[in-house]
Design an enzyme around this catalytic site. Structure first.
Site, PDB file in Angstrom:
ATOM      1  N   GLU A  75       0.823  -1.222   0.000  1.00  0.00           N
ATOM      2  CA  GLU A  75       0.000   0.000   0.000  1.00  0.00           C
ATOM      3  C   GLU A  75       0.854   1.268   0.000  1.00  0.00           C
ATOM      4  OE1 GLU A  75      -3.639   0.418  -0.087  1.00  0.00           O
ATOM      5  OE2 GLU A  75      -2.614   2.247  -0.688  1.00  0.00           O
TER       6      GLU A  75
ATOM      7  N   LYS B  89       5.726   4.581 -10.043  1.00  0.00           N
ATOM      8  CA  LYS B  89       4.370   4.614  -9.482  1.00  0.00           C
ATOM      9  C   LYS B  89       3.329   4.505 -10.607  1.00  0.00           C
ATOM     10  CE  LYS B  89       6.026   7.279  -5.551  1.00  0.00           C
ATOM     11  NZ  LYS B  89       6.312   8.639  -5.073  1.00  0.00           N
TER      12      LYS B  89
ATOM     13  N   GLY C 113       6.847  10.975   3.627  1.00  0.00           N
ATOM     14  CA  GLY C 113       7.095  11.298   5.030  1.00  0.00           C
ATOM     15  C   GLY C 113       7.003  10.030   5.868  1.00  0.00           C
TER      16      GLY C 113
ATOM     17  N   GLY D 165       2.357   7.250  -0.571  1.00  0.00           N
ATOM     18  CA  GLY D 165       2.706   7.313   0.870  1.00  0.00           C
ATOM     19  C   GLY D 165       1.540   6.951   1.754  1.00  0.00           C
TER      20      GLY D 165
END
Ligand SMILES: NC(=O)c1ccc[n+]([C@@H]2O[C@H](COP(=O)([O-])OP(=O)(O)OC[C@H]3O[C@@H](n4cnc5c(N)ncnc54)[C@H](OP(=O)(O)O)[C@@H]3O)[C@@H](O)[C@H]2O)c1
Length: 427
Positions: free
Chosen positions: A128, A204, A301, A133
């Protein structure tokens, strides 16, 4: 009894994950009924301050040991890169251990091989966090929307470049100035090449295309352009014409097959992606029944990404305890990749031309010769030269390229100063 977890990587994502697993152990147990135990954490350097405390022996620089440890029931790979991550993930799957990874590079490059190995071993491979992110996007695409005939997935999947483009659009900064600002604020790495050349977004895009359409495109087949050549002038002109420039990852099903591409492109200011500013990510999914769904949030992050990883860990732990698989298998059909030359988009061109009668007619003739029709023209004069801003109607890539080559050969065109695709549904 607890579930033994081995983690490869204790950096930005791994560190946040270990802290969450240790600090929230009781909260997770109360919510899920699962006792998740961090038994091994593999890193490169042992004597580094990491912001988490583990029992002696848990932290190791022998990553193969983490996989081989019999008490490790599940492997979490957050070390990144292809090697040794790929072979360690394969080894864990072959040993019948479910794997959770955040590694887009690995999934994009070796996805089919890894999915097949997981299938044969009867365990889950969950990823996932590999796209977007902290944004849940993989499971919605593959599971929730499994019954949907999707047509297009389009997203801002790289926060670094979105931060840079936002600064260029809103403050008129040159690319290099905006990049330096992104580096100063920690949004860009010292070596930003994978972000600014679109490599990260292409991995991606390959994953999104594979999941949206069930056929694997692969990272190498993703057409890719980065943002390094953009001039802030064109971002200002884009705004005046009603557009915003974004680095887009696009996966589309056309009559010719599935296509995946990454490039800077203009989107209309009222498109939901246009308002995604700074380092945020967003992905829009289109299909006839769902129309358009938008998923947005922090695309990177440590903390947001660790949330996505933790969600996968909980799924895999439930499966281990239940002794059955609940996460859907990734089964892919072969091929059907469309030639990029057949992909149709509109284009914005900025031409420097001689300011004399008949120039527009010559330019229009070149477009007409290549079957590209012009949607709008704006002219700005200064001295003997004029700037022409042309937006074309949608036409195949190959025709648009040929028209531009034709323009370069015209004596009245001194420079094709900019050419940017426009991702818009024509009205
Ligand atoms: N950071 C994000 O915002 C984000 C978002 C989504 C996905 N991801 C993905 O998550 C993964 C990890 O990213 P990150 O930002 O956490 O990376 P990072 O901060 O560089 O951490 C990598 C960790 O892996 C360890 N490591 C790397 N290579 C190793 C090797 N050969 N042997 C042993 N240990 C090794 C490092 O050990 P040392 O600490 O000892 O150097 C470090 O702890 C990547 O696949 C990335 O694409 C990251």
């Amino acid at each position: 009894m607890g579930i033994g977890i081995g983690i490869l990587g204790g950096g930005t994502v791994g560190g946040a994950l270990v802290r969450r697993l240790v600090d929230n152990r009781d909260v997770i147990a109360a919510k899920t009924g699962l006792q998740l135990e961090v038994l091994r954490v593999g890193v490169r350097t042992l004597d580094k301050e990491r912001g988490f405390d583990l029992l002696p022996g848990v932290l190791t620089d022998n990553v193969a040991d983490v996989v081989a440890d019999d008490s490790v029931e599940m492997l979490v790979e957050v070390m990144g890169g292809m090697d040794p991550a790929g072979d360690l993930v394969l080894a864990a799957l072959r040993a019948g251990k479910p794997v959770v990874t955040a590694n887009k590079e690995l999934i994009a490059a070796r996805g089919p091989e890894l999915f097949q190995t997981a299938e044969e071993a009867g365990v889950s491979l969950l990823f996932e966090a590999a796209v977007g992110g902290g944004i849940p996007i993989i499971r919605p695409l593959w599971e929730t929307l499994a019954g949907e005939t999707l047509t297009k997935v389009m997203g801002i999947v790289n926060g670094t470049t979105n931060f840079i483009l936002t600064a260029m659009s809103e403050s008129g900064m040159a690319y290099k100035v905006a990049l330096a600002e992104a580096q100063r604020l920690g949004y860009a790495e010292t070596d930003p090449s994978s972000d600014v050349t679109g490599v990260d977004a292409a991995a991606k895009a390959a994953i999104l295309a594979g999941l949206a359409f069930g056929s694997w495109v692969g990272a190498d087949a993703v057409y890719r352009e980065g943002i390094t050549g953009l001039d802030p002038v064109d971002l200002q002109f884009a705004a005046e014409l009603g557009y915003v420039v974004k680095l887009l990852a696009v996966a589309e099903r056309t009559e010719e097959g599935v296509n995946a591409r990454v490039y800077p492109a203009m989107v209309l200011t009222h498109h939901p992606l246009a308002s995604v500013r700074g380092a945020r990510n967003a992905i829009s999914i289109e299909g006839p029944a769902v129309q358009r769904l938008l998923f947005s949030g922090p695309g990177a992050g440590g903390e947001p990404t660790a949330s996505a990883v933790l969600g996968d860990i909980i799924t895999a732990a439930r499966e281990l305890r239940a002794g059955t698989l609940v996460a859907p298998r990734i089964r892919l059909a072969d091929g059907g990749v469309a030639d990029f030359g057949d992909v149709s988009t509109m284009w914005y061109l900025r031409l420097m031309v001689v300011d004399q009668p008949g120039v527009l007619a010559q330019i229009a003739a070149v477009f007409g010769h290549h079957g590209v029709s012009i949607r709008s023209v704006r002219q700005e004069c200064s001295g003997d030269e004029a700037t022409l801003l042309i937006v074309t109607h949608s036409a195949p890539e190959r025709a648009q390229q040929a028209a531009r080559d034709g323009l370069r050969g015209l004596g009245v065109v001194s420079n094709v100063a900019a050419a940017i695709r426009v991702e818009s549904t024509e009205s």
